[in-house]
Design an enzyme around this catalytic site. Structure first.
Site, PDB file in Angstrom:
ATOM      1  N   LYS A   1       1.796  -7.723  -6.463  1.00 59.31           N
ATOM      2  CA  LYS A   1       1.992  -9.052  -5.878  1.00 59.31           C
ATOM      3  C   LYS A   1       3.484  -9.319  -5.733  1.00 59.31           C
ATOM      4  O   LYS A   1       4.322  -8.506  -6.140  1.00 59.31           O
ATOM      5  CB  LYS A   1       1.323 -10.132  -6.713  1.00 59.31           C
ATOM      6  CG  LYS A   1       1.883 -10.299  -8.116  1.00 59.31           C
ATOM      7  CD  LYS A   1       1.348 -11.542  -8.819  1.00 59.31           C
ATOM      8  CE  LYS A   1      -0.138 -11.586  -8.948  1.00 59.31           C
ATOM      9  NZ  LYS A   1      -0.617 -12.723  -9.769  1.00 59.31           N
TER      10      LYS A   1
ATOM     11  N   LYS B   1      -7.388  -8.695  -3.098  1.00 57.78           N
ATOM     12  CA  LYS B   1      -7.537 -10.066  -3.589  1.00 57.78           C
ATOM     13  C   LYS B   1      -7.009 -11.052  -2.541  1.00 57.78           C
ATOM     14  O   LYS B   1      -5.892 -10.898  -2.041  1.00 57.78           O
ATOM     15  CB  LYS B   1      -6.753 -10.253  -4.886  1.00 57.78           C
ATOM     16  CG  LYS B   1      -7.327  -9.511  -6.075  1.00 57.78           C
ATOM     17  CD  LYS B   1      -6.335  -9.399  -7.215  1.00 57.78           C
ATOM     18  CE  LYS B   1      -5.725 -10.728  -7.582  1.00 57.78           C
ATOM     19  NZ  LYS B   1      -4.662 -10.557  -8.605  1.00 57.78           N
TER      20      LYS B   1
END
Length: 251
Positions: A29, A87
């Site tokens: 991320k 995700k």
């Protein structure tokens, strides 16, 4: 319970590789772009090449708007770059219908390319602060759109935590609904070692952390430390043993 650790760079992924025996999933991320901020495709690819081959790489697609086509393309990009867990933070979706539009597009784009990819619909325990879809709607959204898991995080990183916004009994309801839908339940949001007893007891499948394994507990300025990953995993294992023993005793 699986341990998901979120490095934000190739350098931090090397630290994760040093602690590979203590973690289950490496999650790529970019924290400065949000709770589920998306990193660059080449960073995903480099991290995939850095961590052991038997450790799946997860990638966040971002805190996304209600733009199903845009998000589907981003999700495919993450998959092509080497991520097997995809995700999606449903930040800009205000209704379950919007969230399903986005996730159905993601599932189709990802599965057409990699049928065994693991798609995760992610919502926010503090949804009331940003006006997005109710967190307890996530399991049904994930089920109806063909996802493999439902996840909760916190959208605003201001020191408040998962249980500050969704108390343990509601997190337990989230996990129960996910399991009834045949999904894995993932929980994150400034999770600390002190939360592991509760997370174990309610049946969480995946726990996601960053700050708890960073120097100084700082998800932004701190760097992941292999020894902190090891210590966190040791606490997870201790709680798992104690819970298993208590269940056996009660039975």
């Amino acid at each position: 319970m699986l341990l998901l650790i979120s490095p934000d760079s190739v350098e931090e992924a090397l630290d994760c590789a040093k602690a590979a025996e203590h973690l289950d999933i490496v999650d790529v991320k970019k924290p400065d772009e949000g709770s589920l901020g998306a990193n660059f495709p080449w960073v995903i690819r480099q991290i995939r090449d850095t961590v052991p081959a038997d450790k799946p790489v997860s990638a966040t697609v971002g805190d996304v708007p209600y733009k199903p086509g845009t998000v589907a393309q981003a999700a495919l990009g993450a998959t092509v770059s080497g991520a097997t867990y995809i995700k999606v933070g449903l930040y800009g979706c205000t209704t379950p219908e919007q969230a399903m539009d986005v996730m159905r597009g993601v599932v189709r784009a990802v599965k057409d390319y990699q049928p065994d990819a693991f798609v995760v619909a992610s919502g926010y325990a503090d949804a009331h602060r940003i006006g997005c879809v109710n967190p307890l709607a996530l399991p049904d959204i994930a089920r109806r759109s063909g996802c493999a898991a439902a996840m909760l995080d916190t959208a605003i990183k201001d020191g408040t935590r998962l249980f500050d916004h969704l108390p343990p009994e509601l997190c337990a309801e989230f996990v129960r609904q996910a399991h009834e839908a045949g999904l894995r339940a993932a929980l994150a949001g400034s999770v600390k070692a002190a939360d592991l007893g509760t997370l174990t007891r309610i049946g969480t499948d995946i726990v996601g952390v960053r700050g708890a394994v960073c120097e100084g507990g700082d998800r932004d300025a701190g760097r992941i430390q292999p020894q902190l990953v090891a210590a966190f995993r040791a606490e997870m294992d201790r709680h798992a043993r104690e819970y298993a023993a208590s269940v056996a005793t009660a039975g």
